[in-house]
Design a protein around this motif. Structure first.
Motif, PDB file in Angstrom:
ATOM      1  N   GLY A   1     109.790  65.096 -81.692  1.00  0.00           N
ATOM      2  CA  GLY A   1     109.471  63.758 -82.184  1.00  0.00           C
ATOM      3  C   GLY A   1     108.332  63.760 -83.185  1.00  0.00           C
ATOM      4  O   GLY A   1     108.402  63.086 -84.225  1.00  0.00           O
ATOM      5  N   ILE A   2     107.294  64.523 -82.905  1.00  0.00           N
ATOM      6  CA  ILE A   2     106.146  64.581 -83.824  1.00  0.00           C
ATOM      7  C   ILE A   2     106.558  65.192 -85.168  1.00  0.00           C
ATOM      8  O   ILE A   2     106.276  64.605 -86.223  1.00  0.00           O
ATOM      9  CB  ILE A   2     104.965  65.341 -83.190  1.00  0.00           C
ATOM     10  N   PRO A   3     107.246  66.343 -85.187  1.00  0.00           N
ATOM     11  CA  PRO A   3     107.679  66.872 -86.488  1.00  0.00           C
ATOM     12  C   PRO A   3     108.605  65.915 -87.246  1.00  0.00           C
ATOM     13  O   PRO A   3     108.521  65.814 -88.470  1.00  0.00           O
ATOM     14  CB  PRO A   3     108.405  68.169 -86.139  1.00  0.00           C
ATOM     15  N   CYS A   4     109.464  65.204 -86.528  1.00  0.00           N
ATOM     16  CA  CYS A   4     110.357  64.242 -87.199  1.00  0.00           C
ATOM     17  C   CYS A   4     109.568  63.070 -87.772  1.00  0.00           C
ATOM     18  O   CYS A   4     109.866  62.588 -88.863  1.00  0.00           O
ATOM     19  CB  CYS A   4     111.435  63.756 -86.235  1.00  0.00           C
ATOM     20  N   LEU A   5     108.552  62.623 -87.054  1.00  0.00           N
ATOM     21  CA  LEU A   5     107.680  61.565 -87.569  1.00  0.00           C
ATOM     22  C   LEU A   5     106.967  62.057 -88.830  1.00  0.00           C
ATOM     23  O   LEU A   5     106.925  61.347 -89.841  1.00  0.00           O
ATOM     24  CB  LEU A   5     106.662  61.149 -86.513  1.00  0.00           C
ATOM     25  N   PHE A   6     106.442  63.276 -88.787  1.00  0.00           N
ATOM     26  CA  PHE A   6     105.770  63.847 -89.960  1.00  0.00           C
ATOM     27  C   PHE A   6     106.735  63.984 -91.133  1.00  0.00           C
ATOM     28  O   PHE A   6     106.370  63.747 -92.280  1.00  0.00           O
ATOM     29  CB  PHE A   6     105.161  65.209 -89.629  1.00  0.00           C
ATOM     30  N   LEU A   7     107.972  64.366 -90.857  1.00  0.00           N
ATOM     31  CA  LEU A   7     108.983  64.494 -91.905  1.00  0.00           C
ATOM     32  C   LEU A   7     109.232  63.142 -92.577  1.00  0.00           C
ATOM     33  O   LEU A   7     109.306  63.038 -93.802  1.00  0.00           O
ATOM     34  CB  LEU A   7     110.280  65.047 -91.323  1.00  0.00           C
ATOM     35  N   THR A   8     109.328  62.107 -91.770  1.00  0.00           N
ATOM     36  CA  THR A   8     109.563  60.763 -92.291  1.00  0.00           C
ATOM     37  C   THR A   8     108.381  60.283 -93.131  1.00  0.00           C
ATOM     38  O   THR A   8     108.568  59.745 -94.228  1.00  0.00           O
ATOM     39  CB  THR A   8     109.835  59.780 -91.134  1.00  0.00           C
ATOM     40  N   ILE A   9     107.163  60.504 -92.633  1.00  0.00           N
ATOM     41  CA  ILE A   9     105.970  60.106 -93.392  1.00  0.00           C
ATOM     42  C   ILE A   9     105.924  60.875 -94.711  1.00  0.00           C
ATOM     43  O   ILE A   9     105.651  60.304 -95.765  1.00  0.00           O
ATOM     44  CB  ILE A   9     104.690  60.348 -92.571  1.00  0.00           C
ATOM     45  N   GLY A  10     106.222  62.176 -94.650  1.00  0.00           N
ATOM     46  CA  GLY A  10     106.221  62.984 -95.860  1.00  0.00           C
ATOM     47  C   GLY A  10     107.236  62.509 -96.874  1.00  0.00           C
ATOM     48  O   GLY A  10     106.956  62.439 -98.077  1.00  0.00           O
ATOM     49  N   ALA A  11     108.408  62.153 -96.409  1.00  0.00           N
ATOM     50  CA  ALA A  11     109.459  61.672 -97.311  1.00  0.00           C
ATOM     51  C   ALA A  11     109.051  60.367 -97.990  1.00  0.00           C
ATOM     52  O   ALA A  11     109.389  60.132 -99.155  1.00  0.00           O
ATOM     53  CB  ALA A  11     110.765  61.486 -96.543  1.00  0.00           C
ATOM     54  N   LEU A  12     108.305  59.523 -97.286  1.00  0.00           N
ATOM     55  CA  LEU A  12     107.862  58.247 -97.859  1.00  0.00           C
ATOM     56  C   LEU A  12     107.013  58.436 -99.108  1.00  0.00           C
ATOM     57  O   LEU A  12     107.069  57.632-100.030  1.00  0.00           O
ATOM     58  CB  LEU A  12     107.052  57.458 -96.833  1.00  0.00           C
ATOM     59  N   GLY A  13     106.244  59.503 -99.136  1.00  0.00           N
ATOM     60  CA  GLY A  13     105.374  59.738-100.274  1.00  0.00           C
ATOM     61  C   GLY A  13     106.103  60.087-101.557  1.00  0.00           C
ATOM     62  O   GLY A  13     105.529  60.046-102.634  1.00  0.00           O
ATOM     63  N   PHE A  14     107.378  60.437-101.431  1.00  0.00           N
ATOM     64  CA  PHE A  14     108.154  60.838-102.603  1.00  0.00           C
ATOM     65  C   PHE A  14     109.270  59.842-102.923  1.00  0.00           C
ATOM     66  O   PHE A  14     110.155  60.135-103.711  1.00  0.00           O
ATOM     67  CB  PHE A  14     108.741  62.238-102.381  1.00  0.00           C
ATOM     68  N   GLU A  15     109.214  58.671-102.329  1.00  0.00           N
ATOM     69  CA  GLU A  15     110.283  57.691-102.446  1.00  0.00           C
ATOM     70  C   GLU A  15     110.621  57.316-103.890  1.00  0.00           C
ATOM     71  O   GLU A  15     111.769  57.145-104.232  1.00  0.00           O
ATOM     72  CB  GLU A  15     109.930  56.439-101.644  1.00  0.00           C
ATOM     73  N   GLY A  16     109.651  57.218-104.766  1.00  0.00           N
ATOM     74  CA  GLY A  16     109.924  56.819-106.142  1.00  0.00           C
ATOM     75  C   GLY A  16     110.083  57.988-107.101  1.00  0.00           C
ATOM     76  O   GLY A  16     110.223  57.789-108.301  1.00  0.00           O
ATOM     77  N   SER A  17     110.107  59.211-106.593  1.00  0.00           N
ATOM     78  CA  SER A  17     110.141  60.386-107.463  1.00  0.00           C
ATOM     79  C   SER A  17     111.521  60.613-108.079  1.00  0.00           C
ATOM     80  O   SER A  17     112.528  60.096-107.598  1.00  0.00           O
ATOM     81  CB  SER A  17     109.717  61.631-106.684  1.00  0.00           C
ATOM     82  N   ALA A  18     111.545  61.409-109.134  1.00  0.00           N
ATOM     83  CA  ALA A  18     112.804  61.734-109.817  1.00  0.00           C
ATOM     84  C   ALA A  18     113.765  62.451-108.880  1.00  0.00           C
ATOM     85  O   ALA A  18     114.979  62.258-108.949  1.00  0.00           O
ATOM     86  CB  ALA A  18     112.521  62.582-111.050  1.00  0.00           C
ATOM     87  N   PHE A  19     113.238  63.278-107.978  1.00  0.00           N
ATOM     88  CA  PHE A  19     114.074  64.003-107.028  1.00  0.00           C
ATOM     89  C   PHE A  19     114.888  63.034-106.174  1.00  0.00           C
ATOM     90  O   PHE A  19     116.086  63.225-105.971  1.00  0.00           O
ATOM     91  CB  PHE A  19     113.202  64.908-106.141  1.00  0.00           C
TER      92      PHE A  19
END
Length: 144
Positions: free
Chosen positions: A48-66
């Motif tokens: 659960g903790i790694p999945c939460l971290f993954l989700t938070i990390g993904a949020l930081g790149f939401e507007g990126s070209a990738f």
């Protein structure tokens, strides 16, 4: 689930991680997932903790070209089917390669989850949704 609710509330209150912070969350998440996979860890804290971290990390790149790439957009649309079939993919990888090192298992399970979930989305979920849209007039009663 509770962590997702807390994160949702934080986002609603304006939290968005910066790319540097998001990168740290992503690297930490992947590292923890590989570590827990190698040790056959189970439970909410292990995953659960790694999945939460993954989700938070993904949020930081939401507007990126990738994120705007067509394949990434497709995986986003396919995410529910991927979610539904990821446990089967993990089981299959574990069954096929029971003694494979953790990192290779994680990568194999991710790839198999993406392929299986995307296939189910494209050939089952999307056609069923289209049939439902044509036959049922959905009128939302409230806005989020």
């Amino acid at each position: 689930f509770v962590a997702g609710l807390a994160l949702g509330q934080a986002i609603k209150n304006g939290y968005t991680p910066k790319k540097r912070e998001a990168s740290i969350f992503l690297v930490t998440s992947i590292s923890l997932m590989v570590l827990h996979s190698m040790n056959n860890s189970t439970g909410v804290l292990a995953w659960g903790i790694p999945c939460l971290f993954l989700t938070i990390g993904a949020l930081g790149f939401e507007g990126s070209a990738f994120i705007k790439l067509r394949i990434i957009q497709f995986f986003g649309k396919s995410s529910y089917s991927i979610y539904l079939f990821h446990a089967l993919a993990i089981w299959m990888v574990d069954w096929i390669w029971p003694f494979q090192p953790g990192g290779a298992k994680v990568i194999s399970a991710v790839i198999l989850s993406l392929v299986t979930g995307s296939f189910v989305f494209k050939f089952i979920e999307e056609p069923l949704l289209e049939i439902m849209r044509r036959h049922v007039k959905f009128q939302p009663t409230h806005r989020l």
